[in-house]
Design a protein around this motif. Structure first.
Motif, PDB file in Angstrom:
ATOM      1  N   TYR A  13       0.834  -1.230   0.036  1.00  0.00           N
ATOM      2  CA  TYR A  13       0.095  -0.061  -0.076  1.00  0.00           C
ATOM      3  C   TYR A  13       0.846   1.255  -0.149  1.00  0.00           C
ATOM      4  O   TYR A  13       0.577   2.306  -0.606  1.00  0.00           O
ATOM      5  CB  TYR A  13      -1.045   0.020   1.173  1.00  0.00           C
ATOM      6  CG  TYR A  13      -2.114  -1.090   1.142  1.00  0.00           C
ATOM      7  CD1 TYR A  13      -3.184  -0.553   0.428  1.00  0.00           C
ATOM      8  CD2 TYR A  13      -2.060  -2.005   1.999  1.00  0.00           C
ATOM      9  CE1 TYR A  13      -4.212  -1.689   0.302  1.00  0.00           C
ATOM     10  CE2 TYR A  13      -3.125  -3.148   1.958  1.00  0.00           C
ATOM     11  CZ  TYR A  13      -4.337  -2.757   1.315  1.00  0.00           C
ATOM     12  OH  TYR A  13      -5.211  -3.528   0.834  1.00  0.00           O
ATOM     13  N   GLU A  14       2.031   1.253   0.742  1.00  0.00           N
ATOM     14  CA  GLU A  14       2.983   2.248   0.829  1.00  0.00           C
ATOM     15  C   GLU A  14       4.536   1.815   0.763  1.00  0.00           C
ATOM     16  O   GLU A  14       4.702   0.242   1.051  1.00  0.00           O
ATOM     17  CB  GLU A  14       2.768   3.037   2.029  1.00  0.00           C
ATOM     18  CG  GLU A  14       2.807   2.159   3.385  1.00  0.00           C
ATOM     19  CD  GLU A  14       2.010   2.461   4.686  1.00  0.00           C
ATOM     20  OE1 GLU A  14       2.937   2.796   5.631  1.00  0.00           O
ATOM     21  OE2 GLU A  14       1.082   2.945   4.659  1.00  0.00           O
ATOM     22  N   LYS A  17       6.965  -1.150   2.717  1.00  0.00           N
ATOM     23  CA  LYS A  17       5.968  -2.032   3.523  1.00  0.00           C
ATOM     24  C   LYS A  17       5.505  -3.045   2.561  1.00  0.00           C
ATOM     25  O   LYS A  17       4.302  -2.588   2.156  1.00  0.00           O
ATOM     26  CB  LYS A  17       5.046  -1.419   4.536  1.00  0.00           C
ATOM     27  CG  LYS A  17       4.586  -2.329   5.735  1.00  0.00           C
ATOM     28  CD  LYS A  17       3.761  -1.562   6.497  1.00  0.00           C
ATOM     29  CE  LYS A  17       3.015  -2.626   7.404  1.00  0.00           C
ATOM     30  NZ  LYS A  17       1.586  -2.547   7.739  1.00  0.00           N
ATOM     31  N   ILE A  19       3.097  -5.966   1.771  1.00  0.00           N
ATOM     32  CA  ILE A  19       2.001  -6.605   2.391  1.00  0.00           C
ATOM     33  C   ILE A  19       1.753  -8.108   1.801  1.00  0.00           C
ATOM     34  O   ILE A  19       1.796  -9.041   2.872  1.00  0.00           O
ATOM     35  CB  ILE A  19       0.748  -5.968   1.884  1.00  0.00           C
ATOM     36  CG1 ILE A  19       0.784  -4.440   2.592  1.00  0.00           C
ATOM     37  CG2 ILE A  19      -0.540  -6.801   2.819  1.00  0.00           C
ATOM     38  CD1 ILE A  19       0.859  -4.275   3.937  1.00  0.00           C
ATOM     39  N   GLN A  38      -3.481 -15.314  10.089  1.00  0.00           N
ATOM     40  CA  GLN A  38      -3.761 -14.685  10.988  1.00  0.00           C
ATOM     41  C   GLN A  38      -4.363 -12.942  10.651  1.00  0.00           C
ATOM     42  O   GLN A  38      -3.992 -12.666   9.359  1.00  0.00           O
ATOM     43  CB  GLN A  38      -2.635 -14.533  12.105  1.00  0.00           C
ATOM     44  CG  GLN A  38      -1.431 -14.015  11.438  1.00  0.00           C
ATOM     45  CD  GLN A  38      -0.492 -13.783  12.643  1.00  0.00           C
ATOM     46  OE1 GLN A  38      -0.851 -12.731  13.557  1.00  0.00           O
ATOM     47  NE2 GLN A  38       0.556 -14.347  12.515  1.00  0.00           N
ATOM     48  N   SER A  39      -4.764 -12.272  11.509  1.00  0.00           N
ATOM     49  CA  SER A  39      -5.304 -11.146  11.289  1.00  0.00           C
ATOM     50  C   SER A  39      -4.222 -10.218  10.649  1.00  0.00           C
ATOM     51  O   SER A  39      -3.047 -10.209  11.502  1.00  0.00           O
ATOM     52  CB  SER A  39      -6.098 -10.619  12.432  1.00  0.00           C
ATOM     53  OG  SER A  39      -6.470  -9.352  12.259  1.00  0.00           O
ATOM     54  N   GLY A  40      -4.345  -9.324   9.606  1.00  0.00           N
ATOM     55  CA  GLY A  40      -3.443  -8.518   9.126  1.00  0.00           C
ATOM     56  C   GLY A  40      -2.238  -9.121   8.184  1.00  0.00           C
ATOM     57  O   GLY A  40      -1.530  -8.413   7.704  1.00  0.00           O
ATOM     58  N   CYS A  41      -2.605 -10.520   7.737  1.00  0.00           N
ATOM     59  CA  CYS A  41      -1.744 -11.249   7.011  1.00  0.00           C
ATOM     60  C   CYS A  41      -1.875 -10.621   5.566  1.00  0.00           C
ATOM     61  O   CYS A  41      -0.995 -10.836   4.566  1.00  0.00           O
ATOM     62  CB  CYS A  41      -1.557 -12.644   7.251  1.00  0.00           C
ATOM     63  SG  CYS A  41      -2.908 -13.629   6.590  1.00  0.00           S
ATOM     64  N   GLY A  42      -3.040 -10.080   5.239  1.00  0.00           N
ATOM     65  CA  GLY A  42      -3.126  -9.883   3.803  1.00  0.00           C
ATOM     66  C   GLY A  42      -4.163 -10.449   3.138  1.00  0.00           C
ATOM     67  O   GLY A  42      -4.432 -10.463   1.727  1.00  0.00           O
ATOM     68  N   SER A  44      -7.572  -9.923   3.126  1.00  0.00           N
ATOM     69  CA  SER A  44      -8.709  -9.032   2.231  1.00  0.00           C
ATOM     70  C   SER A  44      -7.992  -8.375   1.164  1.00  0.00           C
ATOM     71  O   SER A  44      -8.385  -8.266  -0.008  1.00  0.00           O
ATOM     72  CB  SER A  44      -8.951  -7.892   3.326  1.00  0.00           C
ATOM     73  OG  SER A  44      -9.975  -8.540   4.397  1.00  0.00           O
ATOM     74  N   GLN A  80     -15.714  -7.355   3.934  1.00  0.00           N
ATOM     75  CA  GLN A  80     -15.749  -7.910   5.372  1.00  0.00           C
ATOM     76  C   GLN A  80     -16.696  -6.795   6.209  1.00  0.00           C
ATOM     77  O   GLN A  80     -17.362  -7.221   7.035  1.00  0.00           O
ATOM     78  CB  GLN A  80     -14.103  -7.748   5.755  1.00  0.00           C
ATOM     79  CG  GLN A  80     -14.035  -8.335   6.997  1.00  0.00           C
ATOM     80  CD  GLN A  80     -12.610  -8.413   7.285  1.00  0.00           C
ATOM     81  OE1 GLN A  80     -11.608  -8.119   6.557  1.00  0.00           O
ATOM     82  NE2 GLN A  80     -12.103  -8.855   8.573  1.00  0.00           N
ATOM     83  N   HIS A 194     -11.506 -17.193   9.285  1.00  0.00           N
ATOM     84  CA  HIS A 194     -10.597 -17.534  10.355  1.00  0.00           C
ATOM     85  C   HIS A 194     -11.231 -18.775  11.073  1.00  0.00           C
ATOM     86  O   HIS A 194     -10.268 -19.321  12.002  1.00  0.00           O
ATOM     87  CB  HIS A 194     -10.864 -16.409  11.304  1.00  0.00           C
ATOM     88  CG  HIS A 194     -10.106 -15.056  11.052  1.00  0.00           C
ATOM     89  ND1 HIS A 194      -8.843 -15.153  11.242  1.00  0.00           N
ATOM     90  CD2 HIS A 194     -10.569 -14.091  10.797  1.00  0.00           C
ATOM     91  CE1 HIS A 194      -8.363 -13.823  11.100  1.00  0.00           C
ATOM     92  NE2 HIS A 194      -9.403 -13.341  10.611  1.00  0.00           N
TER      93      HIS A 194
HETATM   94  N1  LIG Z   1      -5.860   0.999   2.643  1.00  0.00           N
HETATM   95  C1  LIG Z   1      -4.772   0.456   3.426  1.00  0.00           C
HETATM   96  N2  LIG Z   1      -3.802   1.412   3.545  1.00  0.00           N
HETATM   97  C2  LIG Z   1      -2.595   1.154   4.127  1.00  0.00           C
HETATM   98  N3  LIG Z   1      -2.294  -0.192   4.594  1.00  0.00           N
HETATM   99  C3  LIG Z   1      -3.270  -1.057   4.793  1.00  0.00           C
HETATM  100  C4  LIG Z   1      -4.558  -0.688   3.933  1.00  0.00           C
HETATM  101  N4  LIG Z   1      -5.472  -1.751   4.155  1.00  0.00           N
HETATM  102  C5  LIG Z   1      -4.837  -2.475   4.732  1.00  0.00           C
HETATM  103  N5  LIG Z   1      -3.359  -2.166   5.045  1.00  0.00           N
HETATM  104  C6  LIG Z   1      -2.530  -3.040   5.954  1.00  0.00           C
HETATM  105  O1  LIG Z   1      -2.314  -4.027   5.001  1.00  0.00           O
HETATM  106  C7  LIG Z   1      -2.230  -5.230   5.940  1.00  0.00           C
HETATM  107  C8  LIG Z   1      -2.890  -6.508   5.478  1.00  0.00           C
HETATM  108  O2  LIG Z   1      -4.262  -5.974   5.719  1.00  0.00           O
HETATM  109  P1  LIG Z   1      -5.513  -6.991   5.361  1.00  0.00           P
HETATM  110  O3  LIG Z   1      -6.717  -6.081   5.709  1.00  0.00           O
HETATM  111  O4  LIG Z   1      -5.218  -7.483   3.904  1.00  0.00           O
HETATM  112  O5  LIG Z   1      -5.360  -8.283   6.105  1.00  0.00           O
HETATM  113  P2  LIG Z   1      -6.331  -9.330   6.867  1.00  0.00           P
HETATM  114  O6  LIG Z   1      -5.341 -10.513   6.584  1.00  0.00           O
HETATM  115  O7  LIG Z   1      -7.660  -9.062   5.859  1.00  0.00           O
HETATM  116  O8  LIG Z   1      -6.570  -9.120   8.068  1.00  0.00           O
HETATM  117  P3  LIG Z   1      -8.055  -9.427   9.018  1.00  0.00           P
HETATM  118  O9  LIG Z   1      -7.956 -11.058   9.286  1.00  0.00           O
HETATM  119  O10 LIG Z   1      -7.998  -8.546  10.552  1.00  0.00           O
HETATM  120  O11 LIG Z   1      -9.245  -9.020   8.204  1.00  0.00           O
HETATM  121  C9  LIG Z   1      -2.335  -4.754   7.456  1.00  0.00           C
HETATM  122  O12 LIG Z   1      -1.036  -4.482   7.758  1.00  0.00           O
HETATM  123  C10 LIG Z   1      -3.251  -3.461   7.123  1.00  0.00           C
HETATM  124  O13 LIG Z   1      -2.723  -2.685   8.245  1.00  0.00           O
END
Ligand SMILES: Nc1ncnc2c1ncn2[C@@H]1O[C@H](COP(=O)(O)OP(=O)(O)OP(=O)(O)O)[C@@H](O)[C@H]1O
Ligand SMILES: [Mg+2]
Length: 259
Positions: A13-14, A17, A19, A38-42, A44, A80, A194
């Protein structure tokens, strides 16, 4: 050529970092891919890339040989956070998607489709005129599912679609979604959850994403003739073994993160 081909995909995204990194995934028509991690792994983020709502930083997502560059009505998405417009009633939200998909069909006909889809997900007709804020989380989630199903897209992208549902509604909708796997016109589904047991019940293939950066750390295939049912999923040793393996990979990734 595979139906969905994700090749060496990396996404940020930036700057600085990463993802998702080195994602390679080939999916045939009619497969049901469950994505765990796990939450935050990417998870979505990966769905958003397949939907065409984000573009890869490098690598490609191709569907039927064509690179995905924008969102399309060929891919129904259940977000989500439900993704319903708050200023429109639930019915209008679903109708809007239908009007985009079938601009020439009479509104009355499309409205009937909305009612039938609401019924399919177990919602009353009265929900049509309710605004999302007037509905519970589970009801909004079901509206979002009805919306995605209504446009009859060959690909469905579902992001934790049953997270806010009670056990009975969840089981009913799991069975409905499981039916998407059957028959000639079965859909190709990417389904984030999950819940390992839900993944085992629904998936023809389950992938686990690891964290930092997100990458595929484990894949298991579940053959059509040997799929768990509600009766066998906790009794058949082979399914319990699969379940333990999946939980092991998810936990190992969490443990590494906590070190
Ligand atoms: N629009 C955005 N801008 C910057 N970073 C983002 C954005 N959306 C998500 N992220 C970051 O990208 C990473 C992955 O996010 P993502 O939402 O894909 O995780 P996830 O696996 O779906 O988590 P969860 O199980 O909690 O839904 C996280 O570190 C999040 O902070
Ligand atoms: Mg998510």
């Amino acid at each position: 050529m595979q139906y969905v081909e994700i090749k060496d995909l990396t996404f940020s995204y930036e700057e600085g970092k990463v993802i998702l990194e080195n994602i390679d995934l080939n999916v045939e028509k009619g497969e049901f891919i469950c994505i765990l991690g796990q939450s935050g792994c990417g998870k979505s983020t990966l769905l958003r890339l397949i939907a065409g709502l984000e573009r890869p930083s490098s690598g490609t997502v191709c569907i039927d040989g064509e690179e995905v560059t924008e969102a399309s009505l060929e891919r129904g998405v259940v977000f989500q956070d439900y993704g319903l417009f708050p200023w429109m009633t639930a019915g209008k939200n679903i109708l809007l998607a239908l009007e985009q998909k079938y601009p020439k069909r009479p509104k009355k006909e499309l409205k009937e489709i909305v009612y039938s889809k609401l019924k399919e997900v177990g919602l009353d007709r009265s929900v049509y005129n309710k605004y999302p804020r007037e509905l519970s989380g589970g009801m909004q989630q079901r509206c979002a599912i009805a919306q995605a199903l209504s446009i009859e897209s060959p690909i469905l992208l579902m992001d934790e679609p049953f997270g806010a549902l009670d056990a009975v509604t969840r089981a009913t909708l799991q069975d409905m979604v499981r039916n998407l796997l059957e028959g000639e016109n079965r859909k190709t589904v990417f389904f984030v959850t999950h819940d390992v047991d839900e993944a085992l019940l629904l998936g023809s293939r389950i992938i686990v994403l690891g964290q930092s950066p997100g990458r595929i750390i484990y894949t298991c295939e579940i053959s059509k003739d040997n799929r768990p049912t509600r009766d066998t999923q906790f009794t058949n040793p082979a399914f319990l073994e699969m379940r333990n393996q999946l939980i092991g990979y998810i936990n190992r990734d969490v443990a590494e993160k906590l070190k």
